[in-house]
Design an enzyme around this catalytic site. Structure first.
Site, PDB file in Angstrom:
ATOM      1  N   ASP A   1      11.918  -4.665   6.725  1.00 46.87           N
ATOM      2  CA  ASP A   1      13.288  -4.989   6.770  1.00 46.87           C
ATOM      3  C   ASP A   1      13.669  -6.421   7.207  1.00 46.87           C
ATOM      4  OD1 ASP A   1      13.067  -4.894   9.456  1.00 46.87           O
ATOM      5  OD2 ASP A   1      13.636  -2.735   9.563  1.00 46.87           O
TER       6      ASP A   1
ATOM      7  N   HIS B   1       3.221  -3.175   5.946  1.00 45.79           N
ATOM      8  CA  HIS B   1       3.527  -2.632   4.569  1.00 45.79           C
ATOM      9  C   HIS B   1       4.543  -3.590   3.859  1.00 45.79           C
ATOM     10  CE1 HIS B   1       3.436   1.611   6.958  1.00 45.79           C
ATOM     11  NE2 HIS B   1       2.436   1.038   6.576  1.00 45.79           N
TER      12      HIS B   1
ATOM     13  N   CYS C   1       5.443  -9.191 -10.622  1.00 47.36           N
ATOM     14  CA  CYS C   1       5.547  -9.072 -12.061  1.00 47.36           C
ATOM     15  C   CYS C   1       4.239  -8.021 -12.061  1.00 47.36           C
ATOM     16  CB  CYS C   1       5.735 -10.027 -13.155  1.00 47.36           C
ATOM     17  SG  CYS C   1       5.428  -9.392 -14.810  1.00 47.36           S
TER      18      CYS C   1
HETATM   19 ZN    ZN Z   1       5.587 -11.195 -16.182  1.00 48.34          ZN
END
Ligand code: ZN
Length: 257
Positions: free
Chosen positions: A111, A126, A134
């Protein structure tokens, strides 16, 4: 709500241990952020469990097959995360670090609230939501605009370069922890002669094992957590209370000279 004098002896003991320590570190979990309005999504009875099993829907395998399902499930959580502000527990740890009492804060949270409270040496086991990657071309971009657009539209964020699905840089079930963060964490753990466990029930591997490593080389353990943990038996100080209430008193006493 505790009265002001509650846990006074335990807090004094914790402060004495912090004063004696040469290399104290903290380990935090979901419990430090619950009073910032971020639910512990692994706790039974909390909204996100009711409709899906996070171990399944937040797994990298499901994400790759069905990102729509993950994003629909996580949308309320993202809203809560983006609106959350640091609480007195985060600020107290940042003060302890600034005062030299703590060398590092290892966290299972994604967070960003430790940093926003002013902490510097924060190890996010984490991952975090500041960037997204991507899954087709591995391009990494800042996640802020992507998440804002996603919250508004509900549509799966896509890569501007190739149209692939964007994945936040958080560790999904079935993924490795970020190796650089793990290595830096282990270095702190090796050096630590005290670990303050704050707001973690120590149920998620492998972070849950870190206090054992400190204990094995005779480091002290302090536990501040609402519910019992497996390490309570060997900890020097155990306070079962809200970290946002207890930690400011610890920080204040340390700063008080
Ligand atoms: Zn991409």
């Amino acid at each position: 709500m505790g009265y002001a004098g509650e846990y006074a002896d335990d807090i004094a003991h914790a402060v004495a241990l912090l004063r004696e320590a040469h290399y104290a570190i903290a380990l935090t979990g979901a419990g430090i952020s619950t009073s910032s309005g971020i639910p512990d999504f692994r706790s039974p009875g909390v909204g996100l469990w009711e409709h899906a099993d996070p171990m399944e829907v937040a797994s990298i395998y499901v994400f790759r097959r069905n990102p729509e399902r993950f994003y629909a499930w996580v949308r309320p959580m993202v809203a809560a995360l983006l609106m959350a502000e640091p609480n007195p527990g985060h600020r107290a740890l940042a003060e302890l670090e600034a005062g030299g009492w703590l060398k590092a804060i290892i966290t299972q949270n994604i967070d960003d609230l430790h940093q926003r409270a002013g902490a510097c040496e924060v190890l996010e086991l984490h991952g975090h939501l500041r960037e997204a990657t991507c899954i087709s071309c591995y391009r990494i971009v800042p996640a802020g605009d992507l998440l804002d657009t996603f919250l508004a539209s509900g549509e799966v964020p896509r890569c501007a370069a190739c149209g692939g699905v964007m994945k936040p840089n958080v560790v999904f079930v079935g993924e490795q922890l970020p190796i650089k963060v793990v290595n830096a964490t282990m270095e702190h753990v090796r050096r630590a002669d005290l670990m303050l466990i704050a707001g973690s029930s120590l149920q998620v591997m492998p972070a849950s094992q870190l206090p054992l490593l400190v204990h094995e080389h005779s480091g002290h353990l302090i536990v501040v957590n609402l519910s019992p943990t497996y390490i309570d038996d060997v900890a020097e100080v155990v306070i079962h209370a809200d970290v946002a209430e207890v930690l400011p008193r610890v920080a204040q006493a340390c700063a008080g000279g």
